[in-house]
Design an enzyme around this catalytic site. Structure first.
Site, PDB file in Angstrom:
ATOM      1  N   GLU A 237      16.546 -18.681  -7.423  1.00  0.00           N
ATOM      2  CA  GLU A 237      16.244 -17.296  -7.812  1.00  0.00           C
ATOM      3  C   GLU A 237      15.769 -17.226  -9.271  1.00  0.00           C
ATOM      4  O   GLU A 237      14.843 -16.478  -9.594  1.00  0.00           O
ATOM      5  CB  GLU A 237      17.492 -16.426  -7.566  1.00  0.00           C
ATOM      6  CG  GLU A 237      17.369 -14.972  -7.952  1.00  0.00           C
ATOM      7  CD  GLU A 237      16.272 -14.185  -7.235  1.00  0.00           C
ATOM      8  OE1 GLU A 237      15.651 -14.698  -6.298  1.00  0.00           O
ATOM      9  OE2 GLU A 237      16.008 -13.050  -7.665  1.00  0.00           O
TER      10      GLU A 237
ATOM     11  N   HIS B  78      15.108 -37.180  -6.760  1.00  0.00           N
ATOM     12  CA  HIS B  78      14.212 -37.565  -5.666  1.00  0.00           C
ATOM     13  C   HIS B  78      12.831 -36.941  -5.818  1.00  0.00           C
ATOM     14  O   HIS B  78      12.229 -36.511  -4.832  1.00  0.00           O
ATOM     15  CB  HIS B  78      14.847 -37.179  -4.325  1.00  0.00           C
ATOM     16  CG  HIS B  78      16.190 -37.786  -4.133  1.00  0.00           C
ATOM     17  ND1 HIS B  78      16.351 -39.121  -3.831  1.00  0.00           N
ATOM     18  CD2 HIS B  78      17.432 -37.265  -4.256  1.00  0.00           C
ATOM     19  CE1 HIS B  78      17.653 -39.384  -3.752  1.00  0.00           C
ATOM     20  NE2 HIS B  78      18.329 -38.282  -4.010  1.00  0.00           N
TER      21      HIS B  78
ATOM     22  N   TRP C  99      -2.912  -2.713  -1.734  1.00  0.00           N
ATOM     23  CA  TRP C  99      -2.647  -4.144  -1.897  1.00  0.00           C
ATOM     24  C   TRP C  99      -3.560  -4.804  -0.878  1.00  0.00           C
ATOM     25  O   TRP C  99      -3.343  -4.680   0.330  1.00  0.00           O
ATOM     26  CB  TRP C  99      -1.181  -4.463  -1.613  1.00  0.00           C
ATOM     27  CG  TRP C  99      -0.801  -5.872  -1.920  1.00  0.00           C
ATOM     28  CD1 TRP C  99      -0.368  -6.355  -3.120  1.00  0.00           C
ATOM     29  CD2 TRP C  99      -0.801  -6.977  -1.016  1.00  0.00           C
ATOM     30  NE1 TRP C  99      -0.105  -7.699  -3.012  1.00  0.00           N
ATOM     31  CE2 TRP C  99      -0.360  -8.109  -1.736  1.00  0.00           C
ATOM     32  CE3 TRP C  99      -1.130  -7.131   0.337  1.00  0.00           C
ATOM     33  CZ2 TRP C  99      -0.240  -9.372  -1.162  1.00  0.00           C
ATOM     34  CZ3 TRP C  99      -1.019  -8.391   0.908  1.00  0.00           C
ATOM     35  CH2 TRP C  99      -0.565  -9.486   0.157  1.00  0.00           C
TER      36      TRP C  99
ATOM     37  N   ASN D  91      -2.006   2.008   5.811  1.00  0.00           N
ATOM     38  CA  ASN D  91      -1.138   0.918   5.355  1.00  0.00           C
ATOM     39  C   ASN D  91      -0.801   0.097   6.584  1.00  0.00           C
ATOM     40  O   ASN D  91      -0.374   0.647   7.593  1.00  0.00           O
ATOM     41  CB  ASN D  91       0.119   1.551   4.725  1.00  0.00           C
ATOM     42  CG  ASN D  91       1.171   0.536   4.353  1.00  0.00           C
ATOM     43  OD1 ASN D  91       0.905  -0.656   4.307  1.00  0.00           O
ATOM     44  ND2 ASN D  91       2.369   1.016   4.085  1.00  0.00           N
ATOM     45  N   GLY D  92      -1.023  -1.215   6.536  1.00  0.00           N
ATOM     46  CA  GLY D  92      -0.756  -2.062   7.699  1.00  0.00           C
ATOM     47  C   GLY D  92      -1.961  -2.939   7.987  1.00  0.00           C
ATOM     48  O   GLY D  92      -2.841  -3.087   7.134  1.00  0.00           O
TER      49      GLY D  92
ATOM     50  N   ARG E 140       4.006  -0.475  -4.680  1.00  0.00           N
ATOM     51  CA  ARG E 140       3.694  -0.989  -3.339  1.00  0.00           C
ATOM     52  C   ARG E 140       2.348  -1.713  -3.297  1.00  0.00           C
ATOM     53  O   ARG E 140       1.993  -2.332  -2.295  1.00  0.00           O
ATOM     54  CB  ARG E 140       3.663   0.164  -2.331  1.00  0.00           C
ATOM     55  CG  ARG E 140       4.964   0.931  -2.246  1.00  0.00           C
ATOM     56  CD  ARG E 140       4.832   2.076  -1.273  1.00  0.00           C
ATOM     57  NE  ARG E 140       4.690   1.604   0.081  1.00  0.00           N
ATOM     58  CZ  ARG E 140       5.695   1.359   0.894  1.00  0.00           C
ATOM     59  NH1 ARG E 140       6.929   1.536   0.482  1.00  0.00           N
ATOM     60  NH2 ARG E 140       5.483   0.933   2.118  1.00  0.00           N
TER      61      ARG E 140
ATOM     62  N   GLU F 191       7.374 -15.114 -10.745  1.00  0.00           N
ATOM     63  CA  GLU F 191       6.854 -13.802 -10.335  1.00  0.00           C
ATOM     64  C   GLU F 191       6.293 -13.007 -11.501  1.00  0.00           C
ATOM     65  O   GLU F 191       5.236 -12.410 -11.382  1.00  0.00           O
ATOM     66  CB  GLU F 191       7.984 -12.952  -9.722  1.00  0.00           C
ATOM     67  CG  GLU F 191       8.318 -13.292  -8.306  1.00  0.00           C
ATOM     68  CD  GLU F 191       9.465 -12.421  -7.789  1.00  0.00           C
ATOM     69  OE1 GLU F 191       9.326 -11.881  -6.684  1.00  0.00           O
ATOM     70  OE2 GLU F 191      10.494 -12.294  -8.475  1.00  0.00           O
TER      71      GLU F 191
ATOM     72  N   CYS G  38       0.843  -1.193   0.000  1.00  0.00           N
ATOM     73  CA  CYS G  38       0.000   0.000   0.000  1.00  0.00           C
ATOM     74  C   CYS G  38       0.879   1.245   0.000  1.00  0.00           C
ATOM     75  O   CYS G  38       1.901   1.300   0.680  1.00  0.00           O
ATOM     76  CB  CYS G  38      -0.952   0.091   1.186  1.00  0.00           C
ATOM     77  SG  CYS G  38      -2.108  -1.256   1.286  1.00  0.00           S
TER      78      CYS G  38
ATOM     79  N   LYS H 295       5.956  -4.815  -3.867  1.00  0.00           N
ATOM     80  CA  LYS H 295       7.402  -4.729  -3.700  1.00  0.00           C
ATOM     81  C   LYS H 295       7.815  -4.787  -2.233  1.00  0.00           C
ATOM     82  O   LYS H 295       8.801  -5.405  -1.877  1.00  0.00           O
ATOM     83  CB  LYS H 295       7.887  -3.424  -4.330  1.00  0.00           C
ATOM     84  CG  LYS H 295       9.350  -3.174  -4.182  1.00  0.00           C
ATOM     85  CD  LYS H 295      10.034  -3.304  -5.507  1.00  0.00           C
ATOM     86  CE  LYS H 295      11.525  -3.357  -5.404  1.00  0.00           C
ATOM     87  NZ  LYS H 295      12.056  -4.642  -5.839  1.00  0.00           N
TER      88      LYS H 295
END
Ligand code: G6P
Length: 601
Positions: A474, A497, A74, A100-101, A27, A481, A2, A596
């Site tokens: 990575e 395996h 978000w 935000n939170g 964000r 992503e 956010c 992000k």
């Protein structure tokens, strides 16, 4: 997670708020909204979707006013739609809040407020804030009402509040970043300084448990006990060009191509005559018995590489933990442990909490952080800034290679303190590293050609061994992503395996098989895939006749010391993911469901 932007001054608020939302969009981008005061009225416009929706909304053109707040979301509580978008207003439309939170006790607060007659419109946790502020806004200032409201709140917040009759913004923070920008007869508020750099370089970072009363003449900051806090004005070392795309199609591509410089900046001033200079103000650095590296996502992958580097060079045992696991598993941390929090943003909630937990348990802490002045950087006893420059693309690229570079420096620094011998050649290779990063980028056209062959595949496996096993993780993460293709990273030998069951003529496997101590072993693993008709893409740094038989496609990396190889090897994989996503026509800088900076648990 956010983005919040606020403005109070003498200029039209809307262009500043919309511009700010665009800068902060990385964000969160599932809905956005603005609220501007005009003639004792709050004008609110909200939309589902990205900031462009609100920018193109005709209602925006009708808004006038010089004070307002805005938010890009978000979603946590409640699906992304117009009603759940911020700002949230009270029933009489006199107060608006952006948040935000997460308000953890919102259920009980909502029940309490509903009993008192407050009517809720959204499914969000944030809405309780606006009703709480209304409840306490009786014969007192707006700031006092916000403070009273926050006394009841459990959880995390960075928030901004406006009232229709007041040309001021009240901002408060616990756990979610907020920065105030100072102009001439104007002031700004943002979740991140990058949104302010166009307007001012003079900023004040709000600390946890502080509340700011901001108008166009002055700024007042108090702690949550109501005591005045002196203003600590800092100068931003950030240029507008750093946060613009320039001629690149996406921020991600720009950031991939910035890596010769970003890696160089991480090294600058820290490597001289085969000695490492780090200003780590840690007590008893010689008596460190163990390091614990914590991080999330890509930062966790660099931690895995850090383990190889530090154990091999400094001969100190290293553990690596997901920050989210570390903080809740009652870790056994002792006095001589050094806990290293690795984070691009410096705001990831779990990494911040892990560092705090480590401090409580008596460990020394270091932050490997990119964003200067961020929460993790402030919380740690000491730190190594990455100096990679602002990273805006949601998928981390240049921050990753700078993290690995910083871990290399840390490993060498600890090795020196411990009297461990390091081959002179490694220092030469390290000095040469930015040049090799540049060389590896010249492979981009070939990587694109390989991507063209494979972008329609639905699954990928990435395999590497030793220090390049985390590079495989990575590489798979980058692809997942931004291209939404299922990809798994594995240590190459583990492939037998389980993952080998997935291999058939449609399954491409990317092998990281640059010449190192495990090279021959990985060639054997390749043969095992070939025997099952799997497609093979080999990332190599030497021509080997065996590979021309085994590999369907080859991508070239650079020859360097094995310890440096994760840095050069990860770059073609970043490009591979980028080109695949681009060929699929996806929104690379804003991949679905991601954000992000993850400032919630
Ligand atoms: C999010 C981002 C990732 C990042 C991770 C950790 O998931 O999308 O790119 O690696 O957070 O972020 P940090 O800022 O702590 O490195």
């Amino acid at each position: 997670m956010c983005g919040i932007i606020g403005y109070v001054g003498n200029n039209a608020a809307i262009p500043i708020l919309i511009g700010g939302l665009e800068s902060l969009e990385y964000r969160g981008y599932d809905s956005a909204g603005v609220c501007v005061l005009n003639k004792s009225e709050l004008q609110v416009v909200k939309n589902k979707g990205k900031v462009i929706e609100i920018k193109n909304d005709k209602r925006i053109n009708l808004i006038e006013g010089v004070c307002g707040i805005a938010h890009t979301r978000w979603a946590t509580h409640g699906e992304p739609n117009e009603i759940n978008a911020h700002p949230h207003t009270n029933s009489s439309n006199s107060i608006a809040v952006v948040h935000n939170g997460i308000i953890e006790n919102y259920h009980s607060l909502k029940r309490l407020l509903e009993k008192e007659g407050y009517i809720f419109r959204s499914e969000t946790d944030s809405e309780v804030l606006v009703h709480l502020v209304e409840k306490f806004y009786r014969n007192c200032s707006l700031g006092s009402a916000v403070l009273e409201a926050l006394r009841l709140v459990e959880g995390t917040f960075g928030l901004a509040v406006v009232h229709k009759n007041k040309n001021e913004i009240i901002a408060a923070r616990r756990g979610s970043p907020l920065v105030i920008g100072l102009g001439d007869n104007e002031a700004f508020l943002a979740s991140d300084a990058t949104a302010l750099v166009k307007y001012t370089k003079r900023v004040i970072y709000l600390k946890d448990n502080e509340i700011a009363i901001i108008n166009n003449k002055e700024i007042h900051i108090k702690n949550f006990d109501g005591e005045n806090v002196s203003l600590n004005v800092e100068n931003l070392k950030l240029e507008v060009e750093q946060i613009e795309k320039g001629s690149y199609k996406h921020f991600m591509l720009k950031e991939i191509f910035e890596q010769p410089d970003s890696v160089k900046r991480t090294l600058t001033g820290r490597l001289k005559n085969s000695r490492i200079k780090l200003s780590l103000n840690l007590q008893d650095i010689r008596s460190i018995q163990r390091l614990i590296l914590v991080g999330c996502g890509t930062s966790w992958h660099s931690a895995l590489i850090g383990k190889y580097l530090i154990e091999n060079m400094a001969k100190i045992p290293v553990e690596v933990d997901y920050a989210s696991e570390f903080r809740y598993r009652r870790p056994l941390v002792v006095r001589n442990d050094l806990v290293v929090g690795i984070s691009q943003s410096g705001e990831t909630a779990d990494t911040l909490a892990a560092v705090r937990e480590a401090k409580l348990l008596g460990a020394n802490t270091i932050g490997l952080v990119n964003v200067v002045g961020s929460s993790i950087a402030r919380e740690c006893d000491s730190g190594i800034y990455l100096h990679a420059g602002p990273e805006i693309g949601v998928a981390s690229t240049k921050a990753f290679t700078s993290q690995v570079t910083a871990l290399l420096l840390l490993a060498l620094y600890l090795a020196e303190i411990r009297g461990e011998k390091i081959e002179e050649n490694l220092f030469r290779e390290l000095e040469n590293l930015p040049k090799q990063v540049k060389e590896v980028l010249s492979e981009a056209d070939n990587v694109r050609k390989v991507a063209e062959k494979y972008y329609k595949s639905s699954n990928f496996i990435f395999l590497g061994r030793g220090i390049n096993y985390p590079v495989a993780l990575e590489g798979a993460l980058k692809l997942k992503e931004i291209s939404y293709i299922h990809a798994e990273g594995y240590p190459a030998a583990e492939m037998k395996h389980g993952p080998i069951a997935l291999v058939d003529e449609n399954m491409p496997t990317v092998f990281i098989c640059t010449k190192d101590s495990t090279y021959d072993k990985i060639i054997s693993n390749m043969q095992e895939i070939k025997a099952r008709k799997g497609k093979i893409i080999a990332l190599v740094n030497e021509i080997d006749p065996r590979l021309s038989v085994l590999a369907d496609d080859v991508i070239f990396s650079q020859k360097t010391d094995e310890f440096l190889s994760p840095i050069v090897n990860s770059i073609p994989l970043q490009l591979f993911a980028y080109f695949i996503a681009d060929l699929k026509g996806l929104d690379i800088d804003k991949p679905r469901n991601l954000a992000k900076s993850v400032t919630i648990e």
